[in-house]
Design a protein around this motif. Structure first.
Motif, PDB file in Angstrom:
ATOM      1  N   PHE A 193     -13.919  -2.082  -9.433  1.00  0.00           N
ATOM      2  CA  PHE A 193     -13.028  -1.997  -8.262  1.00  0.00           C
ATOM      3  C   PHE A 193     -12.667  -3.358  -7.670  1.00  0.00           C
ATOM      4  CE2 PHE A 193     -15.932   1.817  -7.724  1.00  0.00           C
ATOM      5  CZ  PHE A 193     -15.145   2.649  -8.516  1.00  0.00           C
ATOM      6  N   VAL A 194     -12.790  -4.419  -8.486  1.00  0.00           N
ATOM      7  CA  VAL A 194     -12.330  -5.730  -8.013  1.00  0.00           C
ATOM      8  C   VAL A 194     -10.867  -5.907  -8.427  1.00  0.00           C
ATOM      9  CG1 VAL A 194     -12.689  -8.217  -8.108  1.00  0.00           C
ATOM     10  CG2 VAL A 194     -14.653  -6.677  -8.093  1.00  0.00           C
ATOM     11  N   TYR A 195     -10.574  -5.434  -9.641  1.00  0.00           N
ATOM     12  CA  TYR A 195      -9.189  -5.382 -10.106  1.00  0.00           C
ATOM     13  C   TYR A 195      -8.888  -3.963 -10.581  1.00  0.00           C
ATOM     14  CZ  TYR A 195      -9.437 -10.413  -9.791  1.00  0.00           C
ATOM     15  OH  TYR A 195      -9.596 -11.687  -9.308  1.00  0.00           O
ATOM     16  N   SER A 200     -15.515   6.545  -0.062  1.00  0.00           N
ATOM     17  CA  SER A 200     -15.138   5.263  -0.669  1.00  0.00           C
ATOM     18  C   SER A 200     -16.114   4.918  -1.793  1.00  0.00           C
ATOM     19  CB  SER A 200     -15.119   4.150   0.375  1.00  0.00           C
ATOM     20  OG  SER A 200     -14.309   4.502   1.479  1.00  0.00           O
ATOM     21  N   LYS A 201     -16.690   5.939  -2.389  1.00  0.00           N
ATOM     22  CA  LYS A 201     -17.673   5.808  -3.475  1.00  0.00           C
ATOM     23  C   LYS A 201     -18.908   5.014  -3.059  1.00  0.00           C
ATOM     24  CE  LYS A 201     -14.811   6.755  -7.436  1.00  0.00           C
ATOM     25  NZ  LYS A 201     -13.459   6.857  -6.859  1.00  0.00           N
ATOM     26  N   ARG A 228     -18.945   2.247  -1.530  1.00  0.00           N
ATOM     27  CA  ARG A 228     -18.725   0.793  -1.514  1.00  0.00           C
ATOM     28  C   ARG A 228     -18.441   0.262  -0.111  1.00  0.00           C
ATOM     29  NH1 ARG A 228     -18.573  -2.175  -6.557  1.00  0.00           N
ATOM     30  NH2 ARG A 228     -19.272  -0.651  -8.072  1.00  0.00           N
ATOM     31  N   LEU A 285       0.833  -1.210   0.000  1.00  0.00           N
ATOM     32  CA  LEU A 285       0.000   0.000   0.000  1.00  0.00           C
ATOM     33  C   LEU A 285       0.862   1.253   0.000  1.00  0.00           C
ATOM     34  CD1 LEU A 285      -2.786  -0.615   2.676  1.00  0.00           C
ATOM     35  CD2 LEU A 285      -3.104  -0.298   0.222  1.00  0.00           C
ATOM     36  N   PHE A 297     -12.349   5.494   3.648  1.00  0.00           N
ATOM     37  CA  PHE A 297     -10.967   5.601   3.151  1.00  0.00           C
ATOM     38  C   PHE A 297     -10.823   6.934   2.436  1.00  0.00           C
ATOM     39  CE2 PHE A 297     -11.543   1.035   3.413  1.00  0.00           C
ATOM     40  CZ  PHE A 297     -10.303   0.557   3.810  1.00  0.00           C
ATOM     41  N   ASN A 315      -9.512 -10.663   3.669  1.00  0.00           N
ATOM     42  CA  ASN A 315     -10.156  -9.440   4.179  1.00  0.00           C
ATOM     43  C   ASN A 315      -9.388  -8.171   3.829  1.00  0.00           C
ATOM     44  OD1 ASN A 315     -12.651 -10.025   5.472  1.00  0.00           O
ATOM     45  ND2 ASN A 315     -11.526 -11.078   7.096  1.00  0.00           N
ATOM     46  N   ASN A 316      -8.089  -8.275   3.638  1.00  0.00           N
ATOM     47  CA  ASN A 316      -7.322  -7.074   3.309  1.00  0.00           C
ATOM     48  C   ASN A 316      -6.825  -7.064   1.860  1.00  0.00           C
ATOM     49  OD1 ASN A 316      -7.775  -6.024   5.835  1.00  0.00           O
ATOM     50  ND2 ASN A 316      -5.850  -6.698   6.691  1.00  0.00           N
ATOM     51  N   LEU A 358      -9.298  -4.512  -0.237  1.00  0.00           N
ATOM     52  CA  LEU A 358      -9.063  -3.072  -0.028  1.00  0.00           C
ATOM     53  C   LEU A 358      -9.391  -2.212  -1.248  1.00  0.00           C
ATOM     54  CD1 LEU A 358      -5.851  -3.237   2.144  1.00  0.00           C
ATOM     55  CD2 LEU A 358      -7.908  -1.953   2.734  1.00  0.00           C
ATOM     56  N   LEU A 359      -9.057  -2.694  -2.433  1.00  0.00           N
ATOM     57  CA  LEU A 359      -9.323  -1.893  -3.632  1.00  0.00           C
ATOM     58  C   LEU A 359     -10.817  -1.598  -3.728  1.00  0.00           C
ATOM     59  CD1 LEU A 359      -8.128  -0.722  -6.340  1.00  0.00           C
ATOM     60  CD2 LEU A 359      -8.929  -2.842  -7.392  1.00  0.00           C
ATOM     61  N   HIS A 360     -11.603  -2.620  -3.495  1.00  0.00           N
ATOM     62  CA  HIS A 360     -13.047  -2.453  -3.616  1.00  0.00           C
ATOM     63  C   HIS A 360     -13.623  -1.591  -2.495  1.00  0.00           C
ATOM     64  CE1 HIS A 360     -17.075  -3.591  -4.955  1.00  0.00           C
ATOM     65  NE2 HIS A 360     -17.374  -3.520  -3.680  1.00  0.00           N
ATOM     66  N   MET A 361     -13.265  -1.933  -1.260  1.00  0.00           N
ATOM     67  CA  MET A 361     -13.811  -1.195  -0.101  1.00  0.00           C
ATOM     68  C   MET A 361     -13.478   0.284  -0.152  1.00  0.00           C
ATOM     69  SD  MET A 361     -13.392  -3.349   3.418  1.00  0.00           S
ATOM     70  CE  MET A 361     -11.638  -3.167   3.464  1.00  0.00           C
ATOM     71  N   SER A 362     -12.343   0.605  -0.777  1.00  0.00           N
ATOM     72  CA  SER A 362     -11.917   2.000  -0.812  1.00  0.00           C
ATOM     73  C   SER A 362     -12.420   2.693  -2.075  1.00  0.00           C
ATOM     74  CB  SER A 362     -10.392   2.090  -0.731  1.00  0.00           C
ATOM     75  OG  SER A 362      -9.802   1.538  -1.893  1.00  0.00           O
ATOM     76  N   GLY A 363     -13.306   2.041  -2.807  1.00  0.00           N
ATOM     77  CA  GLY A 363     -13.848   2.635  -4.020  1.00  0.00           C
ATOM     78  C   GLY A 363     -12.781   2.856  -5.077  1.00  0.00           C
ATOM     79  N   GLY A 364     -11.817   1.936  -5.147  1.00  0.00           N
ATOM     80  CA  GLY A 364     -10.795   2.006  -6.194  1.00  0.00           C
ATOM     81  C   GLY A 364      -9.561   2.825  -5.832  1.00  0.00           C
ATOM     82  N   GLN A 365      -9.494   3.299  -4.575  1.00  0.00           N
ATOM     83  CA  GLN A 365      -8.363   4.167  -4.210  1.00  0.00           C
ATOM     84  C   GLN A 365      -7.077   3.418  -3.903  1.00  0.00           C
ATOM     85  OE1 GLN A 365      -9.359   7.651  -1.464  1.00  0.00           O
ATOM     86  NE2 GLN A 365     -11.089   6.304  -1.140  1.00  0.00           N
ATOM     87  N   LEU A 366      -7.205   2.258  -3.271  1.00  0.00           N
ATOM     88  CA  LEU A 366      -6.012   1.582  -2.753  1.00  0.00           C
ATOM     89  C   LEU A 366      -5.791   0.232  -3.419  1.00  0.00           C
ATOM     90  CD1 LEU A 366      -6.616   2.147   1.075  1.00  0.00           C
ATOM     91  CD2 LEU A 366      -5.368   3.616  -0.504  1.00  0.00           C
ATOM     92  N   ASN A 367      -4.774   0.144  -4.260  1.00  0.00           N
ATOM     93  CA  ASN A 367      -4.459  -1.170  -4.819  1.00  0.00           C
ATOM     94  C   ASN A 367      -3.280  -1.775  -4.062  1.00  0.00           C
ATOM     95  OD1 ASN A 367      -2.894   0.890  -6.240  1.00  0.00           O
ATOM     96  ND2 ASN A 367      -1.985  -0.862  -7.261  1.00  0.00           N
ATOM     97  N   PRO A 417     -12.738 -13.108  -5.463  1.00  0.00           N
ATOM     98  CA  PRO A 417     -12.583 -11.932  -6.316  1.00  0.00           C
ATOM     99  C   PRO A 417     -11.558 -10.973  -5.722  1.00  0.00           C
ATOM    100  CG  PRO A 417     -14.906 -12.315  -5.795  1.00  0.00           C
ATOM    101  CD  PRO A 417     -14.096 -13.233  -4.917  1.00  0.00           C
ATOM    102  N   GLY A 418     -10.738 -10.403  -6.569  1.00  0.00           N
ATOM    103  CA  GLY A 418      -9.715  -9.472  -6.079  1.00  0.00           C
ATOM    104  C   GLY A 418      -8.333 -10.087  -6.116  1.00  0.00           C
TER     105      GLY A 418
END
Lengths: 327, 329
Positions: free
Chosen positions: B324-326, B101-102, B104, A74, B111, A98-99, A103-112, A143-144
């Motif tokens: 936002f999955v990938y 977090s949009k 989601r 991160l 976040f 869980n992490n 994280l990418l999804h939960m953060s709305g695409g902010q954190l890969n 997924p993820g």
């Protein structure tokens, strides 16, 4: 181009070494990777070459150091985290699912999370139930995650490099059974296509879909069948998530028969998913029921003869295909 | 204590009023959240921070914008103290795409990368190893920032807490661990869950310098946090600070609160950090009645603006469900 003979272990090591040389953000972290030289001697000598900042021994705390890998990813690093074997990965499942995967999804695409987790796995060394698991299908359901299976020496050499290019978390399954196996590898072998399954052998009579420990076994069986006049197309899935349907469907459209071979338990295995995809989109191409050879549904036993009977062997593959062809 | 802070010139009158403002903003925001929850505008789990405001505000004022902050599912206060927009937080709780977090994540998963705010993590103790990893990255990159990780005393019983403490000490990473000890892990009291109830002693066992502070006292928390940050930066080592606090509201909106005595709650309310600090500022002639009125009015306006933003926010189209999955989707 002159091929170079090397062990699966050496191929893995060269991949790691190249990754460390390529990018200073890359570091390897895991139990016994440094001073011991790697539980399977894969990282032997790397501590001396790259130093303790880049080859980090960690305490036995799978959740802790896998989570630290997520955090380091991160914050701009490219960690390679080695979980000694998949058997211990359950202790890190919270961090992975869980992490890392979420994280990418939960953060709305902010954190890969550009993290690579390598795990030794598979059966074949008489290590008994707690050290012989094949859990690729569990991870492949999340997924993820990107889930890769290193079924050949070529991939042992190059797949890590491909994985490190991913902006998202990659699980890399390596097979301890193959570590000492010698094979020819091209001297310029490098990153491989991790979006596609790979046809390892062309054939017209039947499609054999496999991964991991199944690849060489299937190729061996295919050689034997070829001498009997049956041409088997062997597909190495390679990427267990996301699955490359296109390659599978194209092969089935050619051969009209398919067999899946895997060491993982039958219920909910990769075969179940592969079958579903073929039935959904290629049902009318089929001339015969799909078949699968999977791991027996038993915790893997210790004695050699029972261990061997737990997973498909080349002869089982030969026998099954002969039946499917109607011989 | 108060004198030492003044000597260090850490706070001007304006800064002090800002800290009071932040605590009051959190309080009102949480009250409004509860209201919007009963109107079913906010769904899912909602964990309110009411009573614990001095911890988020006191600790956060010690941090810089470059520092990384990780928190729990009771994180609205930390997000607000970090100066995230109340509207983006309210919209997140509504599930609208204007949320931080949009939409989601919801209440438990706030976040905002621009504020270096890394959640909103709802598996108890699951974010502690991540915090260690972020601090490790800073160390490897020779950055000067620290990582601040908030968690509750319930987390201190988890294996991930112990693994993270050991790793942080082993690697000597610049991490500030803040345990918000509110005495209840959901509904089970500290005395029923920890053999050693002085949580700060668990840090010492790993070789991490640790201390405890009255988490209902903003001045004490601020001082302790300032000292801790200075310690981390001077010594290049982690630090563990336990803030003893109390939540005035139930664990979540589903909690019937059968496990604690109303009298106990009333006793703790007497230690409410907000009137305590407000009175302190009045006594020091740093705050006038007029300023209080203006402050309250401003907060009300800000909360109303947040609700309006959430109300007027838009729903993400269902066609975007699998985004936002990938990366790159």
């Amino acid at each position: 181009m002159k091929m170079e003979k090397m062990t699966y272990r050496e191929a893995l090591k060269q991949g790691i070494r190249e990754a460390l040389l390529n990018d200073e953000r890359v570091f390897l972290m895991g139990e016994d990777v440094g001073h011991y030289g790697g539980a399977f001697a894969v990282s032997k000598g790397l501590l001396q070459e790259f130093g303790a900042d880049r080859i980090m021994d960690v305490p036995l705390s799978e959740s802790g150091f896998v989570g630290a890998g997520v955090g380091a990813a991160l914050a701009g690093m490219k960690p390679i985290v080695e979980v000694m074997t998949v058997n211990f990965s359950l202790l890190a499942m919270d961090q992975i699912i869980n992490n890392a995967a979420t994280l990418l999804h939960m953060s709305g695409g902010q954190l890969n999370v550009p993290l690579v987790i390598r795990m030794g796995c598979g059966i074949g060394r008489q290590l008994a139930a707690q050290h012989s698991h094949s859990w690729e299908p569990y991870f492949a359901s999340v997924p993820g995650l990107i889930v890769l299976s290193v079924g050949t020496h070529e991939d042992a050499r190059g797949m890590l490099l491909s994985a490190l290019k991913s902006p998202d978390p990659v699980i890399l399954f390596e097979y301890t059974f193959m570590l000492n196996m010698d094979k020819e590898v091209a001297p310029d072998a490098g990153a491989v296509d991790i979006t596609k399954a790979k046809v390892r052998r062309d054939g017209k009579d039947i499609t054999l879909i496999t991964y991991g420990n199944g690849v060489y076994k299937s190729l061996e069986a295919a050689e034997e069948l070829s001498s009997q006049g049956i041409e088997v197309e062997v597909i190495d899935l390679r990427v267990l998530r996301p699955l490359d349907e296109e390659t599978l469907l194209a092969s089935v459209a050619k051969t009209h028969r398919a067999l899946v071979v895997e060491d993982a338990w039958r219920s909910g295995g990769m075969a179940a998913e592969v079958f579903s995809r073929i039935i959904e989109k290629g049902f009318f191409e089929l001339d015969a029921p799909l078949q699968r050879l999977c791991g027996q549904e038993v915790p893997i036993p210790y004695p050699r003869h029972l261990e061997e009977a737990s997973v498909p062997q080349p002869q089982d593959i030969v026998d099954t295909i002969r039946k499917m062809i109607g011989l | 204590m108060e004198k030492r802070i003044k000597e260090r010139k850490v706070l001007t009158g304006e800064q002090e009023r800002h800290l009071l403002y932040q605590m009051k903003l959190i309080r009102r925001f949480e009250e409004k959240s509860a209201e919007q929850y009963t109107k079913e505008k906010i769904r899912g789990f909602l964990h309110l921070y009411i009573g614990e405001e001095a911890v988020a505000v006191g600790v956060t004022q010690a941090l810089s914008a470059e520092d990384y902050v990780l928190s729990t599912y009771r994180e609205h206060g930390h997000a607000l103290a970090r100066n995230m927009d109340p509207g983006s937080i309210m919209a997140e709780m509504y599930g609208k795409q204007e949320g931080c977090s949009k939409g989601r994540g919801g209440s438990m998963h706030l976040f905002d990368a621009t504020f270096n705010f890394y959640g909103g993590n709802a598996i108890v103790a699951g974010h502690l190893p991540m915090a260690v990893g972020m601090a490790l990255a800073s160390k490897k990159q020779q950055k000067k920032n620290i990582t601040c990780c908030f968690f509750g005393e319930g987390a201190a019983a988890e294996g991930e807490f112990h693994e993270a403490m050991n790793l942080a000490a082993l690697w000597q990473v610049p991490a500030l661990f803040i345990c918000e000890n509110n005495l209840y892990a959901m509904g089970t009291a500290l005395k029923y869950t920890h053999a050693m109830q002085y949580i700060e002693k668990k840090g010492v066992g790993y070789g991490i310098d640790s201390s405890a502070v009255d988490g209902m006292d903003l001045i004490a928390v601020s001082k302790a946090a300032n000292d801790a940050v200075k310690y981390i930066k001077t010594n290049n080592k982690p630090y563990f600070l336990v803030c003893n606090t109390y939540r005035f509201r139930p664990h979540s909106m589903f909690d019937a609160e059968l496990y604690r005595d109303k009298k106990e709650v009333e006793e703790w309310k007497k230690k409410d950090p907000i009137p305590r600090y407000q009175q302190d500022l009045i006594n020091k002639k740093r705050l006038s009645k007029k300023q209080i009125d203006e402050m309250d009015k401003h907060i009300e306006a800000e909360i109303n603006k947040a609700v309006t933003l959430a109300e007027e926010g838009t729903w993400e189209p269902v066609e975007d469900l699998t985004k936002f999955v990938y990366s790159g989707q």
